[in-house]
Scaffold this active site. Sequence first.
Site, short mmCIF file in Angstrom:
data_model
loop_
_atom_site.label_atom_id
_atom_site.label_comp_id
_atom_site.label_asym_id
_atom_site.label_seq_id
_atom_site.Cartn_x
_atom_site.Cartn_y
_atom_site.Cartn_z
N GLU A 58 -2.27 28.80 27.09
CA GLU A 58 -0.82 28.74 27.33
C GLU A 58 -0.44 27.32 27.72
O GLU A 58 -0.37 26.98 28.89
CB GLU A 58 -0.44 29.73 28.43
CG GLU A 58 -0.97 31.14 28.25
CD GLU A 58 -0.57 31.78 26.92
OE1 GLU A 58 0.62 31.68 26.56
OE2 GLU A 58 -1.44 32.36 26.23
N ASP A 79 -16.28 33.18 37.71
CA ASP A 79 -16.13 34.47 37.06
C ASP A 79 -14.65 34.85 37.14
O ASP A 79 -14.17 35.34 38.16
CB ASP A 79 -16.99 35.52 37.77
CG ASP A 79 -17.01 36.83 37.00
OD1 ASP A 79 -16.15 37.02 36.10
OD2 ASP A 79 -17.87 37.68 37.30
N HIS A 133 10.36 26.00 28.23
CA HIS A 133 9.25 26.73 27.63
C HIS A 133 9.16 26.42 26.14
O HIS A 133 8.11 26.07 25.62
CB HIS A 133 9.50 28.22 27.85
CG HIS A 133 8.25 29.03 27.83
ND1 HIS A 133 7.56 29.34 28.98
CD2 HIS A 133 7.57 29.61 26.82
CE1 HIS A 133 6.50 30.07 28.66
NE2 HIS A 133 6.48 30.26 27.36
#
Lengths: 351, 351, 351, 351
Positions: free
Chosen positions: D40, D246, D342
Amino acid sequence: MIKEDNFITPIPTRWIGPIHIKGADGRLDQEVSVPLATYESPLWPSTARGAKISRLCSGINCTVIDDRMTRSVALRSKTAAEAHEAWQSIVARENELNDIVQSTSQYAKLVDLNHQIVGNLLYIRFEFTTGDASGHNMVTKAADALLSWILANYNQLEYSSISGNFCTDKKVSAVNGILGRGKYVIAEINIPRDICEKNLRTTPEKIVQLNIEKNLMGGIIAGSLRSANAHFANMLLAFYLATGQDAANIIEGSQGFVHCEVRGDALYFSVTLPNLIMGSVGNGKSIPNIEDILNKLGCLNHDVQSGDNARRLAIICAAVVLCGELSLMAAQTNPKELMRSHLLMERQENK
Amino acid sequence: MIKEDNFITPIPTRWIGPIHIKGADGRLDQEVSVPLATYESPLWPSTARGAKISRLCSGINCTVIDDRMTRSVALRSKTAAEAHEAWQSIVARENELNDIVQSTSQYAKLVDLNHQIVGNLLYIRFEFTTGDASGHNMVTKAADALLSWILANYNQLEYSSISGNFCTDKKVSAVNGILGRGKYVIAEINIPRDICEKNLRTTPEKIVQLNIEKNLMGGIIAGSLRSANAHFANMLLAFYLATGQDAANIIEGSQGFVHCEVRGDALYFSVTLPNLIMGSVGNGKSIPNIEDILNKLGCLNHDVQSGDNARRLAIICAAVVLCGELSLMAAQTNPKELMRSHLLMERQENK
Amino acid sequence: MIKEDNFITPIPTRWIGPIHIKGADGRLDQEVSVPLATYESPLWPSTARGAKISRLCSGINCTVIDDRMTRSVALRSKTAAEAHEAWQSIVARENELNDIVQSTSQYAKLVDLNHQIVGNLLYIRFEFTTGDASGHNMVTKAADALLSWILANYNQLEYSSISGNFCTDKKVSAVNGILGRGKYVIAEINIPRDICEKNLRTTPEKIVQLNIEKNLMGGIIAGSLRSANAHFANMLLAFYLATGQDAANIIEGSQGFVHCEVRGDALYFSVTLPNLIMGSVGNGKSIPNIEDILNKLGCLNHDVQSGDNARRLAIICAAVVLCGELSLMAAQTNPKELMRSHLLMERQENK
Amino acid sequence: MIKEDNFITPIPTRWIGPIHIKGADGRLDQEVSVPLATYESPLWPSTARGAKISRLCSGINCTVIDDRMTRSVALRSKTAAEAHEAWQSIVARENELNDIVQSTSQYAKLVDLNHQIVGNLLYIRFEFTTGDASGHNMVTKAADALLSWILANYNQLEYSSISGNFCTDKKVSAVNGILGRGKYVIAEINIPRDICEKNLRTTPEKIVQLNIEKNLMGGIIAGSLRSANAHFANMLLAFYLATGQDAANIIEGSQGFVHCEVRGDALYFSVTLPNLIMGSVGNGKSIPNIEDILNKLGCLNHDVQSGDNARRLAIICAAVVLCGELSLMAAQTNPKELMRSHLLMERQENK
């Protein structure tokens, strides 16, 4: 009939049972009749059926796992570091804190404290034993004294709230079950297959399956929180009202679990109630009717240790919850029985 | 005094107020006195202080957002695909389902249905309107009929439970607030700064800050669920008991929110109660005392539409909750007032 | 090796399987190898064991229950009544809203809308289908247009947020599971006892008991929310990364359930994943490696309906989750196997 | 490019910043560039904007509140009383337990243990420090040894699971935040009004209001659990991947809070992350790229105490989360900026 300013609301009440109750420590092995105050009359025969099972199966075993009452305060600092430093200092002075607590009541004792820091906010959760009282007022008084002392000793902290909702009283939470609040009681029973079939018209397997599909999975998909049961709240409300408890505490009280298994040819059935906030003294208990009831329940005994009367009351409460829960679950394993019995009972009541 | 088998538990009750209540639709603009049944006597003066504020501030505005009652059934299939196919067929026959519902009661009407599938398990949640009844029995009866019809028409489904906990009744959940259960009511008030200061001994800013630090953040860290308030449960319990409601429904009833803002030189204060399960008819309402009380509250009016009496009751209830919540929150903004007033009131009560 | 400004993080990845996958509609019956990108190497052999079981047991059945993507906006009104009135008007104009949505994208379509009102705040949750895209950007664009239209048409509403957290994206919630967000997929398998014993070194009864005691009850006491599994998150992360998904969506993706039963002499084992937010087109999918992988998975098929490629990907994902979950659960029924195998695998990896 | 059995998934990664980070203890006051691995791309400029604010405002203050790793085991007894008795005995032997733990690793140390009893089931939650490792394997090894010892010493207990979900790993819970799991870190910044306005195009008041309406109340109505933020998960995922963590632990990692206030003429903005499960050694950290990155971040320092490198990493992580959260929240206070920026960023990325 209604006086304008001061009257009573009469809640219909019946004695149910007796329930055969055994304490885990072997000191208790008695048949105890219990009062249930409720507008919902089907609760009486339903719980009575469970009580009968208790007598047929040599009793419900009750174990008290824990007993404490809590109050959290909220404080404001400038920074997380200051809040953290203050907390580290405060927690190291637990003995001083306990002295303050004991100066506010002969029954209150500080047994633990926990905290959370969010940004610059410090929440401290004090945990107390409170003798035979449920302890709402006792811990508020103690927390008030502790808070005054903290504010006097820690200049970097300022007052936010005497109750920071991390306690938490009469509200849904995870904290009460995880850190403890109230009496943590488990009630268990073993029911042979033939009694399941004859007296509950069900089988061990059906009860276990219903518990998985309804209480566990049904609860989970409903977005439940630390709660897996059918209707703990009904029995809690009725027993709390009849014994002078603050029944708003059924909010956390109802957050409990049914666990059951098929064991050999019997059903092992248990209810776990981590948050029973109950007392045998305090608000509501000096009303004459209530005093009589507590006396009949054996919870005004003068020859026992402080706290034992209240714990006895919580044990009886857990047994009541088991009776009502078992009975409704058995009914729900039968597609048709539930509604029919429900309607029948109501009709009888209305005669 | 206690008859063995059948007696009453007398809950101390007082009329409080009046509260100035306004309905959002303009049809309601009245002063209404309200009964509170409780063992916790400080609740009376505390709520009364809120009631006084309502009169000084030209009223509490109440809005009913939604009104429905639910019951879920659980069914078992062999596979998820069969469950899914069955659901798609069932939901397409909503009209047929509604016919079945209406054959069980003249008041029940099916307004929506939702579902969840977990592995091979199918949970269907039926949503009804139930007139002036809270609707517990009505929806159980309707669900019973729907379930029989489903089992007769869908061979791939077998019975799991008449109540699958996805309803969910008297248990903590997220589903009740998100899909709706009971009356969804919001009560709001605007309080000028001088009244905040003089009558609540606080400021708009202090109330807003306390709401953030205690109800919102304190609740969040406690692991609360769809709940942000100080003590909704207390007012709900007292008003439910005094009006013959099934008070075990305070479990979901207490899952509500305080939202407040500083607006100009005033405090905007609101309580949002998405799950008020209340009725003006049904179990508990035909006890003479209760009937008198419902009558005095104007909730046995024959000239209104079905459901209007119950909604009026829920509106009054929301106003009561606002009064008690506002008063306690104001007290908690003052480090010392809470405990002092608490103790004072108790002493007065015990005279 | 590291360029200052623009480099890649290399996640170790392996193809696992093949997994035998069947679609509920009969159109899918294939063996599919799957890529898992992870730093945790034991995940590969563990999932591979589950894949082997799928081949031995004639496949994992997968069913898509639902498919939608959401975005909520937050609006501010003066009062609850105004917010309520605005909502009632907006929801009645769903067709107009859908026209706006479709003007922003040829793939987006409005399928439902829900709301919540808290005091004077109005949250509207728009639900869309988004073709083969996971839809984050598509629904933000659509919500942006809807919000502009609402603000232009409803003077009583003012802007609070383009995203009101009632959506909710990449955050724990109950709303996503209850109202739907992403693909809702269930994967199921039937495993004969001998395969359980030989290939999983366990029994159907042990798996069912572990699910009750660990995933259901263990989850409940941990204060879990709409979640009952051992480690869905591990498989989701590895498959999301390998297929170019936005892996932050494992937050809601991991909120799913294991349900299993002993059926005759076999184990019925299922995983339910209500919130798989996945796409076969969009951000991350045009990276050459990812495109190759999606192609190999059969998820870039041009001859299928819009959305089918993404749903196929979600079906494969659910099957992967089942494989890994089954394998770990089987291991945990054996007191010693888990740690030993864990350590062994690591040692092998480190050679 | 893809080898069948063993390849890498290349996650696009960029260095962002530097971020000006200060440790609460005064030992840290540095500008640190941070790597973010994500599909992203808008996350990079968004977090970079926050980093710029950190430099303009003399730094982000970070405080480590706690540091522990946990594993719970589940045991089965015959009765609650036996489970309770066993627990009381076990908890009294904490020193013996710690000896066992230390025999399994030179880094593991038992620091606390908690429990829950449900019916006859006993869940014990062991809490350890694990040096610079996140500790998954270390605590599994330790729990394995503890479990063997318990089973050998307590005949009334039998094995249920090496992991009882009361740990809880990579799953939504309340227990991790309340009892602690991972590093508990708070990051704070003070931003003068003019910087809010010029660099974030917002005001302190707007940010505070958005936090209330979106993160707090929006989260609450979504049925969130111990979580109040906009998109912690995005920054956590990207930083975890880039540093060899993780990343399935973002499930609990994302359960954190934004708290902010208007202070004088500035914005106080904080992120609280109670459950950062991170390490500077262990699985994933010996991949050459990752090692380089950890070295550049100053987290492979040999001259510090055990655990300090991992805590430094968690501190940097918290600062990254603050940067990204602040930037998105600022954007969302502007109705139009979010979508526009965005889209702009995406277009730039795709050039």
